[in-house]
Enzyme design. Structure first.
Site, short mmCIF file in Angstrom:
data_model
loop_
_atom_site.label_atom_id
_atom_site.label_comp_id
_atom_site.label_asym_id
_atom_site.label_seq_id
_atom_site.Cartn_x
_atom_site.Cartn_y
_atom_site.Cartn_z
N LYS A 28 -0.28 -17.83 33.28
CA LYS A 28 1.00 -17.21 33.17
C LYS A 28 2.11 -18.62 32.59
O LYS A 28 2.03 -19.55 33.29
CB LYS A 28 1.82 -16.90 34.34
CG LYS A 28 3.05 -16.39 34.13
CD LYS A 28 3.15 -14.83 33.60
CE LYS A 28 4.51 -14.41 33.34
NZ LYS A 28 4.83 -14.97 31.71
N LYS A 56 0.35 -22.58 28.85
CA LYS A 56 1.25 -22.90 28.13
C LYS A 56 0.75 -22.58 26.81
O LYS A 56 -0.36 -23.04 26.52
CB LYS A 56 2.10 -24.05 28.36
CG LYS A 56 3.32 -24.16 27.77
CD LYS A 56 4.35 -23.63 28.92
CE LYS A 56 5.76 -23.31 28.42
NZ LYS A 56 6.59 -23.34 29.46
N GLY A 58 8.54 -16.23 26.63
CA GLY A 58 9.13 -17.06 25.81
C GLY A 58 9.46 -18.66 26.32
O GLY A 58 8.93 -18.89 27.38
N ASP A 59 10.05 -19.53 25.51
CA ASP A 59 10.21 -20.81 25.77
C ASP A 59 11.32 -21.14 24.57
O ASP A 59 11.55 -20.18 23.98
CB ASP A 59 9.15 -21.62 26.11
CG ASP A 59 9.45 -23.15 26.59
OD1 ASP A 59 9.33 -22.91 27.85
OD2 ASP A 59 9.46 -24.07 26.04
N SER A 82 9.31 -13.35 35.81
CA SER A 82 8.40 -12.81 34.73
C SER A 82 7.30 -12.09 35.90
O SER A 82 6.90 -10.97 35.40
CB SER A 82 7.88 -13.81 34.21
OG SER A 82 8.35 -14.20 32.85
N1 GLU Z 1 8.92 -20.82 29.62
C1 GLU Z 1 9.37 -20.56 30.86
C2 GLU Z 1 8.90 -21.75 31.99
O1 GLU Z 1 8.69 -22.92 31.58
C3 GLU Z 1 8.99 -19.16 31.63
C4 GLU Z 1 7.53 -19.18 31.67
C5 GLU Z 1 7.05 -17.37 32.13
O2 GLU Z 1 8.16 -16.58 32.23
O3 GLU Z 1 5.96 -17.21 31.85
O4 GLU Z 1 8.68 -21.56 33.11
#
Ligand code: GLU
Length: 460
Positions: free
Chosen positions: A105, A141, A180-181, A392
């Site tokens: 995740k 990631k 997202g990011d 999430s």
């Molecule tokens: N990109 C976000 C983080 O850095 C969310 C990651 C997600 O919801 O999977 O945690």
């Protein structure tokens, strides 16, 4: 005598400090061109020595040796055709770090700075952040060096479709669940999800989070990272009998995290006075107008200088970072290493009380050191920005149960999760003899949970 970077596990005869040193040496030898990844590994490993002393089985079980090596790394070509008919080729990445606590995740980042080091640092951090939320999610990631800036909607769609044409085979609600990011918001998630649905012939809601609320998305997911960071500040201040009321808050960035941190700070009686992008920052002593900021950054996708042009009383400062503005609380919400030692000194000299990392690793190690020795409350990203990924996981729960929870219910759940994350980090810091040190606390609590699960599940 091991002469090359080796996979040999440390043995029980090593002290925890020796075992950490050995693993760091191996990681450095194996990944010499990955400064961000090495920074993230150093930060975690250097803070968990007391955990290893209390659990010699973690050393014997080679937990560190295994954790610093991703379970799987996927690198792929992303070819697409731009509006002028020219062929473009980008790099795609997905680093699946750990699935010991749940499906992989973590978000996808589309930004020209993306490379393997950045994705690995983010994936490594994600393991511990996700563990700290207490939910069943592993760490990963991904992303691309694609630059969405200035691209048409049609180009964004074609890029997302090409990206998913490869990545789909590595995803799934029980395998790997992106979100997202930076550079990946509601629009990109829509195109990515659509292409997954087409190529797999499955409407599999739980294979992506951050979806539109009309088609499987969860209430509060958009707001969650920014809201959560502000809730985390309230928790840290609460230990000392303080609140955010009447405090001045400095925020960097103008994306999803920054916008909703500004929003929640105002709701809790504080005034968020700054926002920024890569060209400079704006300061607005009356409090940043969230609606105007959203219009400029999300609808028009314009520069932050536009804000000052349209808002009487606001000032734009070109080529500088917002940390020179006096504030009580700082929430760096832009990107990695955006707040350095000089920034920290300026903030401390101006009477800063607390920092919560809205972005991932925005504070340099030297700046963290300065904050902690000056007695500034410091909430690291693994704890302070965990609200996004935690929500999430709530989205995944709703998808699995085919339910939809209300905004208020979801926000109450987020608030409770942030209180739990704070408590877990706070208590672990006390347990390991470093009261008030949320870096040690967050890393130790996250690591303990992952390490116990790895031991239980064998040498995988
Ligand atoms: N990109 C976000 C983080 O850095 C969310 C990651 C997600 O919801 O999977 O945690």
């Amino acid at each position: 005598m091991p002469s090359a970077p080796s996979t040999a596990s440390a043995t029980g005869s090593l002290t925890s400090a020796e075992s950490i040193r050995l693993v760091l040496d191996t990681v450095e030898a194996r990944n010499p061109n990955e400064p961000e990844f090495l920074q993230a590994v150093h930060e975690v490993l250097e803070s968990i020595s007391p955990v290893l002393e209390a659990h010699p089985q973690f050393v014997d079980g080679g937990i560190l040796e295994r954790l610093v090596e991703p379970e799987r790394q996927i690198l792929f070509r992303v070819p697409w055709v731009d509006d002028a008919g020219r062929l473009q080729v980008n790099r795609g990445f997905r680093v699946q770090f750990s699935s010991v606590l749940g499906p992989y995740k973590g978000g996808l980042r589309f930004h020209p700075s993306v490379n393997l080091s950045i994705i690995k640092f983010l994936g490594f951090e994600q393991i511990f952040k996700n563990a700290l939320t207490g939910q069943g999610i592993g760490g990963a990631k991904g992303g691309s060096d694609f630059d969405p800036h200035g691209r048409s909607n049609a180009e964004i769609m074609r890029f997302c479709q090409s990206f998913m044409n490869e990545l789909y085979r590595h995803l799934g609600e029980h395998t790997d669940v992106p979100a997202g990011d930076i550079g990946v918001g509601a629009r990109e998630i829509g195109y990515l999800f659509g292409q997954y649905r087409k190529v797999t012939n499955r409407h599999e809601s739980g294979m992506f989070t951050g979806k539109g609320v009309q088609w499987g998305g969860a209430e509060v997911r958009t707001e969650a990272t920014g809201y959560g960071a502000v809730f985390f500040v309230e928790e840290m201040l609460g230990v000392h009998g303080e609140t955010l009321r009447n405090k001045r808050v400095g925020i960097s960035g103008s994306g999803n995290v920054a916008i909703y941190a500004i929003d929640k700070a105002r709701q809790l009686g504080a005034t968020a006075v700054t926002a920024s992008d890569s060209s400079g920052y704006v300061v607005d002593d009356a409090g940043i107008d969230v609606d105007l900021l959203r219009q400029i950054k999300e609808v028009e996708r314009a520069r932050i200088s536009e804000y000052a042009a349209r808002r009487p009383g606001a000032r734009y400062v070109e080529g500088a970072r917002p940390w020179e503005v006096p504030v009580d609380v700082a929430i760096p919400s832009a990107t990695q290493n955006e707040l350095d030692a000089d920034d920290a000194r300026a903030l401390i000299a101006n009477g800063l009380r607390a920092v919560a990392e809205g972005a991932n690793m925005p504070t340099t190690p030297e700046a963290i050191e300065l904050f902690q020795s000056a007695g500034v409350l410091f909430g690291p990203g693994k704890a302070a920005n965990a609200g996004g990924v935690a929500t999430s996981a709530l989205e995944m729960s709703q998808n699995a149960a085919r339910q939809r929870w209300s905004f208020d219910d979801s926000e109450a759940k987020l608030r409770a999760i942030m209180a739990d994350v704070h408590a877990a980090a706070f208590q672990a810091a006390e347990r390991y003899g470093r009261p008030g040190d949320y870096v040690v606390g967050a890393n130790s609590a996250g690591f303990e949970r992952v390490a116990h699960a790895m031991l239980a599940q064998g040498v995988i």
